[in-house]
Design a protein around this motif. Structure first.
Motif, PDB file in Angstrom:
ATOM      1  N   THR A 172      80.564  10.721  43.836  1.00  0.00           N
ATOM      2  CA  THR A 172      81.757  11.314  43.248  1.00  0.00           C
ATOM      3  C   THR A 172      81.453  11.742  41.811  1.00  0.00           C
ATOM      4  N   ARG A 173      82.290  12.594  41.260  1.00  0.00           N
ATOM      5  CA  ARG A 173      82.083  13.058  39.890  1.00  0.00           C
ATOM      6  C   ARG A 173      82.021  11.871  38.912  1.00  0.00           C
ATOM      7  N   LEU A 174      82.997  10.991  39.016  1.00  0.00           N
ATOM      8  CA  LEU A 174      83.060   9.881  38.077  1.00  0.00           C
ATOM      9  C   LEU A 174      81.893   8.925  38.251  1.00  0.00           C
ATOM     10  N   MET A 175      81.562   8.570  39.483  1.00  0.00           N
ATOM     11  CA  MET A 175      80.453   7.642  39.714  1.00  0.00           C
ATOM     12  C   MET A 175      79.137   8.249  39.251  1.00  0.00           C
ATOM     13  N   SER A 176      78.958   9.536  39.481  1.00  0.00           N
ATOM     14  CA  SER A 176      77.724  10.204  39.085  1.00  0.00           C
ATOM     15  C   SER A 176      77.546  10.195  37.575  1.00  0.00           C
ATOM     16  N   GLU A 177      78.599  10.577  36.839  1.00  0.00           N
ATOM     17  CA  GLU A 177      78.475  10.717  35.398  1.00  0.00           C
ATOM     18  C   GLU A 177      78.463   9.385  34.668  1.00  0.00           C
ATOM     19  N   VAL A 178      79.246   8.415  35.150  1.00  0.00           N
ATOM     20  CA  VAL A 178      79.412   7.166  34.407  1.00  0.00           C
ATOM     21  C   VAL A 178      78.404   6.104  34.827  1.00  0.00           C
ATOM     22  N   ARG A 179      78.126   5.998  36.125  1.00  0.00           N
ATOM     23  CA  ARG A 179      77.163   4.980  36.561  1.00  0.00           C
ATOM     24  C   ARG A 179      75.765   5.551  36.779  1.00  0.00           C
ATOM     25  N   GLU A 180      75.660   6.562  37.649  1.00  0.00           N
ATOM     26  CA  GLU A 180      74.336   6.994  38.084  1.00  0.00           C
ATOM     27  C   GLU A 180      73.519   7.604  36.948  1.00  0.00           C
TER      28      GLU A 180
END
Length: 494
Positions: free
Chosen positions: A333-341
């Motif tokens: 997801t956009r959020l998971m990609s930018e914040v975690r990954e």
């Protein structure tokens, strides 16, 4: 007998993205998914991913029959003879939004249903269901309260199980010793909440979102509201909110139409007589605000929320798909990609709409390193703003459609899944072909339609933000990379 979960259901409040305020449609837990897969295997209907090869997965075709009982209860029934059993669910408009000036009244009433009936205490009730191979369940939410029964369909098991179920739901005695015990359990839970930064943040957020609206107070009540509640108040609430005119009865299993009619008539007749309760009043948009709860921790909980939609909103399908891309799924997801990954700032970050009778919240929740909390919050707001401005890419939309279509068969893979879907459909007065229509709508959506719906209903400028954690000097965020130097701290603190 599903007794242990009744305190956790109303307490989920705002921390979990979808389903915390009401029963979700098309939502499956890992346990439910596992059960569904096992049942599919046993009926030789499990399909492999290779076999699908971009084709639409097979799913059960539901022939939903509906009628009203003599007392005014609406019934939705699906005949299913694959297993010699049935699932029955009663969905009452008896959630915490009906508490009035007594927060926790709905939760206590629901928790007390199976504590006593004439001639039987809580232990005898439990042994009665277990001796018949039956399972009783109950739970209370913001909009609704439920009571459910799973039983073998053979007459010698079905009839005594139904008789006991009808007593438990229709004529509970509310024994005072049980009330004292459950109050103590709730009060102990309130003390435990003080050590849970996510729960503290969610309570503050709910109050900021809803104020004096019926959704504004905690479903489980408060340390001040629970002790004074009396047995007389429970009986009065039960007589009003558990009335036959205030319930949707859903039934799935190994029964004929005539057997289903007799069964639901028996249950309906056992309930108090009375009409449906009035719908919950509309919730107004709150003013944007922010708050911080000081809490000793290595991590900071961050909750961002604003008013979302009600269950009847025509943009529901577009928003569901749009949120799946933003933060409603897992990795990718956009959020998971930018914040975690890309930065290793969180163990997980999720977003979701919780549509209900009145407008439920849209929320983003995460935990991050305390020394990077301010920068992480700003990053999340920037990701949301960019997504609302540009919308999803065609690839993101196609991937989300494929994922939704692939998981759709699990929503009707077992009888218990179906009875839950029917309960939500009946409660929110959705059409009988809702599941098929929803999937067709999502598969037909364009990038422009999803972008327009998300932009229409969400705005970074309308956010209410609540954080819980320590006040510490802040550090700059690491730059995005394929291999972040620091990994997330681990499992979020609770």
């Amino acid at each position: 007998m599903s007794k242990g979960s009744r305190f956790t259901l109303p307490g989920l409040a705002l921390v979990v993205a979808v389903g915390s305020f009401g029963l979700p449609l098309l939502g499956l837990s890992n346990a439910q998914a596992g059960q569904a897969l096992e049942e599919a295997k046993s009926s030789h209907k499990l399909q492999s991913l290779a076999e699908l090869n971009d084709k639409a997965p097979a799913r059960r075709s539901l022939d939903v029959q509906t009628w009203n009982t003599a007392e005014g209860a609406r019934v939705l029934f699906v005949e299913a003879h694959e297993l010699p059993m049935f699932d029955l669910r009663l969905t009452f408009a008896a959630g915490s939004s009906q508490d009035g000036n007594t927060p926790g009244l709905a939760t206590l009433t629901n928790a007390m249903l199976n504590e006593g009936v004439a001639g039987k205490d809580v232990g005898a009730i439990a042994r009665g269901f277990e001796g018949l191979g039956a399972d009783f369940g109950n739970g209370s939410y913001k909009d609704m309260a439920i009571a459910s029964l799973r039983s073998l369909s053979a007459t010698d098991k079905r009839e005594p199980a139904l008789k006991l179920f009808a007593q438990v739901v229709g004529k509970p005695t509310f024994p005072s010793d049980s009330l004292a015990r459950i109050k103590n359990q709730l009060l102990a839970g309130f003390e435990f909440q003080k050590q849970n930064p996510g729960k503290l943040a969610s309570l503050d957020l709910s109050q900021r979102l809803y104020g004096d609206h019926p959704y504004g107070h905690p479903s489980e009540g408060t340390a001040k509201s629970i002790p004074p509640i009396t047995v007389a108040q429970l009986r009065a609430f039960h007589a009003k909110a558990y009335a036959a005119g205030n319930v949707v009865i859903t039934l799935v299993g190994d029964l004929s139409r005539s057997e289903a009619e007799a069964l639901t008539a028996q249950v309906s007749a056992s309930l108090p007589k009375g009409p449906a309760l009035p719908k919950i009043a509309l919730a107004k948009d709150p003013q944007p605000s922010s708050g911080h709860i000081e809490f000793p921790s290595k991590q900071t909980t961050i909750l961002l929320a604003q008013m979302g939609i009600d269950r009847a909103d025509p943009d529901y399908a577009a928003l569901s798909l749009g949120n799946q891309i933003l933060g409603g799924g897992g990795f990718g997801t956009r959020l998971m990609s930018e914040v975690r990954e890309k930065r290793g700032l969180t163990y997980g970050i999720y977003s979701g709409f919780s549509p209900m009778q009145a407008r439920g919240p849209f929320m983003i929740n995460l935990q991050t390193r305390a020394e990077m909390s301010e920068g992480t919050q700003k990053l999340v707001e920037d990701v949301l703003a960019e997504y609302l401005k540009s919308g999803p890419t065609q690839k993101e939309l196609d991937d989300a459609k494929r994922e939704m279509a692939g998981s759709f068969p699990l929503s009707t893979a077992s009888n218990s899944d179906i009875v839950g879907q029917l309960g939500a459909m009946g409660f929110y007065n959705l059409p009988l072909n809702y599941l098929e229509d929803f999937m067709q709508q999502t598969q037909a959506l364009t990038v422009e339609q999803v972008k327009a719906a998300m932009d229409k209903h969400l705005s970074v400028d309308k956010m209410i933000v609540v954080t819980a954690g320590p006040t510490v000097p802040q550090k700059p965020l690491p730059p995005p990379t394929d291999k972040p130097a620091e990994q997330p701290l681990g499992v979020p603190e609770h």
